[in-house]
Design an enzyme around this catalytic site. Structure first.
Site, mmCIF file in Angstrom:
data_model
loop_
_atom_site.group_PDB
_atom_site.id
_atom_site.type_symbol
_atom_site.label_atom_id
_atom_site.label_comp_id
_atom_site.label_asym_id
_atom_site.label_seq_id
_atom_site.Cartn_x
_atom_site.Cartn_y
_atom_site.Cartn_z
ATOM 1 N N LYS A 273 0.820 -1.214 0.000
ATOM 2 C CA LYS A 273 0.000 0.000 0.000
ATOM 3 C C LYS A 273 0.852 1.262 0.000
ATOM 4 C CE LYS A 273 -4.401 -1.690 1.691
ATOM 5 N NZ LYS A 273 -5.436 -1.614 2.731
ATOM 6 N N LYS B 235 -6.364 -14.031 -10.252
ATOM 7 C CA LYS B 235 -7.533 -14.026 -9.383
ATOM 8 C C LYS B 235 -8.448 -12.850 -9.749
ATOM 9 C CE LYS B 235 -8.538 -13.537 -4.568
ATOM 10 N NZ LYS B 235 -8.017 -13.065 -3.306
ATOM 11 N N LYS C 244 -11.169 -6.887 -7.009
ATOM 12 C CA LYS C 244 -12.070 -5.749 -6.844
ATOM 13 C C LYS C 244 -11.537 -4.544 -7.605
ATOM 14 C CE LYS C 244 -11.990 -6.083 -2.139
ATOM 15 N NZ LYS C 244 -12.385 -5.806 -0.737
#
Ligand code: TRP
Length: 333
Positions: free
Chosen positions: A115, A197, A200
């Protein structure tokens, strides 16, 4: 809450749109567990602000996530569903636990490093403290199990370490939680890149199917799904990643086995196959979306769920916090 049952804690951030991967991998499993455990389910808005959020959106997403979970079948009678910021013990325990956590170990956390790279202009203290707040979430409820995906494994490990550290300095205060790795029936992959995968926050939103997508969008995305140049509808993840992913999705959404799914499409073409998978997904999501919309129109009901959830959570959380304050020497009335 039933004293004979173990306690399960879970939380989701009200940030990105959830995908069918989240539904299959997390929500569905969680629903299956809610009768076996005393469950707490938080909407982690305090974690969400470690990355800058639009305030109106954050508020709205808090409500929509709550409505979505109830629409999916989370039972507010048996599960304490609440908003993290409504129970101030989370922030309070986080502060205490900060003094049992080392800067070096937080700097080494995988998610913090990822992040920080992604939000290089806003590497705030909250981002670094994220795992400690998560430890506070879990430890306040004397949690036995935390159902998590692989990405949260390190966070549960840290929560265990912090709990043990505190227990060793004083006397046993926190239950040391276990991660419950979900038996994911199927890993759901990106429709356009079935080796990855489903995410989102994928670059191309056409590869992800969101729980908020309407029927036309769902069908369109499945029609465009990547397959292969062969014509066989057979489960073979190594050589036929796209077709196998579609078979997994079909199986997850219809409850049929992979073998039954293959049999359903024996001798059929890819076009028909993709359409059928899209329809199976839409058949499941459309009623959930209708229920979610109905709930969202009833703010009073949603408020009452949040309020009683927060009261239940607060009761348990305060008990733990009070023990902690006593052990560390905070004067209490
Ligand atoms: N960090 C979790 C996520 O992003 C959300 C979360 C916050 C959580 N607190 C938690 C998950 C406590 C499990 C237990 O998905």
């Amino acid at each position: 809450m039933d004293d004979n049952k173990k306690t399960l804690y879970s939380a989701v951030q009200p940030t990105n749109n959830l995908t069918i991967g989240n539904y299959i991998g997390a929500i569905r499993n969680f629903l299956a567990l809610q009768t076996d455990y005393n469950c707490y389910f938080a909407i982690a808005n305090m974690h969400a602000i470690t990355v800058r959020q639009n305030p109106a959106e954050l508020r709205q997403r808090t409500l929509s996530l709550l409505a979505l979970y109830i629409a999916c079948g989370l039972n507010p009678e048996s599960t304490a569903i609440y908003v993290q910021s409504h129970v101030s013990a989370h922030a309070e325990l986080c502060w205490v636990l900060n003094t049992f956590t080392y800067v070096g170990e937080m700097e080494r956390m995988t998610q913090f490093k990822d992040k920080s790279a992604k939000h290089a202009d806003n590497i705030n203290m909250g981002l670094m403290d994220y795992p400690v707040l998560m430890a506070a979430d879990i430890l306040l409820y004397q949690t036995d199990v935390v159902p998590v995906g692989l990405d949260q494994r390190q966070h549960v490990e840290i929560a265990r370490d912090i709990a043990q550290r505190f227990n060793n300095v004083y006397t046993p205060t926190f239950k040391v939680p276990e991660a419950l790795y979900m038996k994911v029936g199927a890993k759901i992959c990106d429709l356009l890149d079935p080796t990855k995968k489903m995410s989102k926050s994928a670059e191309n939103i056409n590869g992800s199917v969101f729980l908020s997508d309407d029927k036309d969008t769902i069908i369109r995305k499945f029609k465009r799904a990547v397959t292969d140049s062969d014509t066989l509808i057979k489960y073979d993840p190594e050589n036929k990643a796209g077709v196998s992913n579609l078979l997994s999705i079909y199986s997850a959404f219809t409850g049929k086995s992979i073998a039954e799914a293959e049999a359903d499409f024996a001798g059929k073409g890819y076009g028909e196959f993709k359409l059928a998978v899209g329809e199976a997904v839409a058949d499941k999501l459309v009623p959930i979306q209708a229920e979610q919309a109905k709930l969202l129109a009833d703010k009073e009901y949603l408020n009452s769920v949040m309020k009683s959830g927060a009261e239940r959570a607060n009761y348990t959380a305060r008990k733990t916090l009070s023990k902690v304050y006593k052990k560390i020497g905070f004067y209490q009335f």
